[in-house]
Design an enzyme around this catalytic site. Structure first.
Site, PDB file in Angstrom:
ATOM      1  CD1 TRP A 361      -3.055   1.351   0.667  1.00 20.95           C
ATOM      2  CD2 TRP A 361      -1.579   2.424   1.967  1.00 20.95           C
ATOM      3  NE1 TRP A 361      -3.575   2.592   0.952  1.00 20.95           N
ATOM      4  CE2 TRP A 361      -2.691   3.270   1.736  1.00 20.95           C
ATOM      5  CE3 TRP A 361      -0.524   2.887   2.753  1.00 20.95           C
ATOM      6  CZ2 TRP A 361      -2.770   4.546   2.274  1.00 20.95           C
ATOM      7  CZ3 TRP A 361      -0.604   4.175   3.296  1.00 20.95           C
ATOM      8  CH2 TRP A 361      -1.715   4.995   3.053  1.00 20.95           C
ATOM      9  CB  ALA A 380      -4.443  -3.236   0.574  1.00 20.97           C
ATOM     10  CG  ASP A 381      -7.065   3.138   0.066  1.00 18.30           C
ATOM     11  OD1 ASP A 381      -6.096   3.723   0.557  1.00 18.30           O
ATOM     12  OD2 ASP A 381      -8.222   3.587   0.079  1.00 18.30           O
ATOM     13  CD  GLN A 382     -10.610  -1.885   4.527  1.00 17.04           C
ATOM     14  OE1 GLN A 382     -11.832  -1.798   4.551  1.00 17.04           O
ATOM     15  NE2 GLN A 382      -9.979  -3.027   4.330  1.00 17.04           N
TER      16      GLN A 382
END
Length: 434
Positions: A361, A380-382
């Site tokens: 990330w 993976a970035d929420q």
């Protein structure tokens, strides 16, 4: 038709281009026509024995390099094998000489004629380039008239597209009218032009501007044309296109990068902290281990004890990560900005994640916000995944695999799509009233 022949369309910063191949050799490339249908029709007319399909691995790498070139990234196409069978010897010599003109440089038709040992044949050189089957790979756009004007160009769009290509490479002829641009970000400013000019030298063979080794694009700029990227996404995704007016104009901030060490040190400090808290701690770190420019240096970080580093507010894990980073930088194990400029995204991620505490990330944030790379999708970035769920009505929050599948439609501008998805979340939290 042989099974090893075909053609493929692909999106670039200037529009939808195409490539035809036979085995591992390129038999032709095509710059964008006025629309995709016309580009496809043009390929079918030029190469009637081919069918549209997925390119083999060797050709796919050429496509990747073409997309990179048209995004303003370093890309060497000089070794791409071309199918020159049936071409007259004169045209072969012209194309071979033209391929040696690097991005950022131009030569005149007369100079190219002298290079191939045919002085006085500038007009014939122009005719040969006008019939070039391999635009971009044989960079006929880098050949200009003796008076500094761009000269002719047979692709759709004529001289305008030639100037656009030269602008991407920051090599617009000095006496040429500037190409029309759709974004202030894509136009080279005086500072950039001055920097590039100081990093070039004139060739004795006709005044070609040849970049010197070590010249690099100044930091803080997108590595692609944002207007072209947004237009490409509008065509590719109707759902996203319908929301663009509400989300506002694309405006990705690309921050200057002083060094890879400096960037990674700041990334380590910022992990799992609010922006304000991280800025405070990074300011203390600067005061503790700064060089003459006020930024941390590897040597000073290595000289600081663990207690001193902990005292500025760093966790033990971050202290260990900073020591590993500083040690790598001190022994020359970190890639420099110039080296990164010549690497693809996956290679950069692989190199950066060798550093303790730097995950995928963090490396992807570097690609987006420091290098301005066009095609990064941080799965993976929420926040990004939440934006996908909100925009496309996916509940619960979509998985990385779902986002990756959806993201195929956004290539080669997944960075721009990511910005819009973050913007979706931002507007949900802070709706615009009025």
């Amino acid at each position: 038709m042989g099974a090893d022949m075909g053609f493929a369309m692909f999106d670039t910063a200037i529009g939808r281009c195409a490539i035809a191949w036979c085995g591992d050799r390129v038999v032709g490339t095509q710059l964008p026509e006025t629309n995709s249908a016309k580009t496809r029709q043009r390929m079918q007319t030029r190469f009637p024995r081919t069918r549209e399909g997925n390119p083999p691995a060797d050709i796919a790498r050429v496509v990747h390099d073409l997309v990179a070139l048209l995004s303003g990234q370093p890309s060497d196409l000089g070794a791409v094998p071309l199918d020159l069978d049936g071409l007259p010897p004169f045209r072969r010599r012209v194309y071979e000489a033209a391929r040696r003109i690097p991005a950022g440089g131009t030569v005149t038709y007369g100079a190219l004629a002298r290079t191939i040992g045919a002085p006085g044949s500038a007009r014939s050189v122009g005719h040969a380039l006008g019939r070039n089957p391999f635009p971009l790979i044989v960079p006929c756009h880098r050949v200009v008239a003796a008076n500094g004007r761009p000269g002719g160009f047979t692709a759709a769009g004529g001289v305008d597209i030639k100037l656009r290509l030269l602008e991407i490479e920051n090599a617009v002829p000095t006496n040429a009218a500037p190409a029309r641009t759709t974004s202030a970000r894509s136009a080279p400013d005086k500072t950039r032009s001055k920097k590039r000019a100081s990093a070039t030298t004139a060739s004795a063979a006709g005044g070609a501007a040849i970049p010197l080794a070590g010249a690099e694009t100044p930091p803080g700029r997108l590595g692609f044309d944002p207007a072209a990227a947004v237009a490409c996404l509008r065509r590719a995704d109707q759902v996203l296109a319908a929301q663009m007016p509400r989300l506002g104009p694309f405006d990705l901030p690309v921050r200057p990068t002083f060094s890879v060490f400096d960037m990674l040190a700041e990334a380590i400090v910022h992990q799992q902290l609010s922006t304000r808290a991280a800025a405070t701690i990074f300011g203390r770190l600067r005061a503790l281990g700064a060089g003459a420019d006020g930024r941390p240096t590897p040597a000073r970080i290595l000289r600081a004890s663990e207690d001193e580093l902990r005292a500025v507010g760093l966790s033990r894990a971050k202290v260990l990560a900073l020591h590993d980073l500083a040690s790598r930088a001190d022994r020359g194990a970190l890639p420099g900005l110039e080296e990164l400029a010549g690497m693809d995204d996956d290679s950069i991620v692989a190199r950066l994640t060798e550093v303790r505490g730097i995950g995928r990330w963090s490396a992807e944030m570097f690609l987006i916000f420091r290098l301005g790379r066009p095609d990064v999708l941080p799965l993976a970035d929420q926040g990004l995944r939440r934006g996908v769920g909100l925009l496309y009505g996916i509940t619960p929050i979509p998985t990385p695999e779902q986002v990756a599948d959806l993201g195929e439609r956004w290539r080669p501008y997944r960075t721009v799509a990511s910005w819009y998805l973050w913007r979706v979340v931002e507007l949900e939290r802070n709706p615009v009233v009025g």
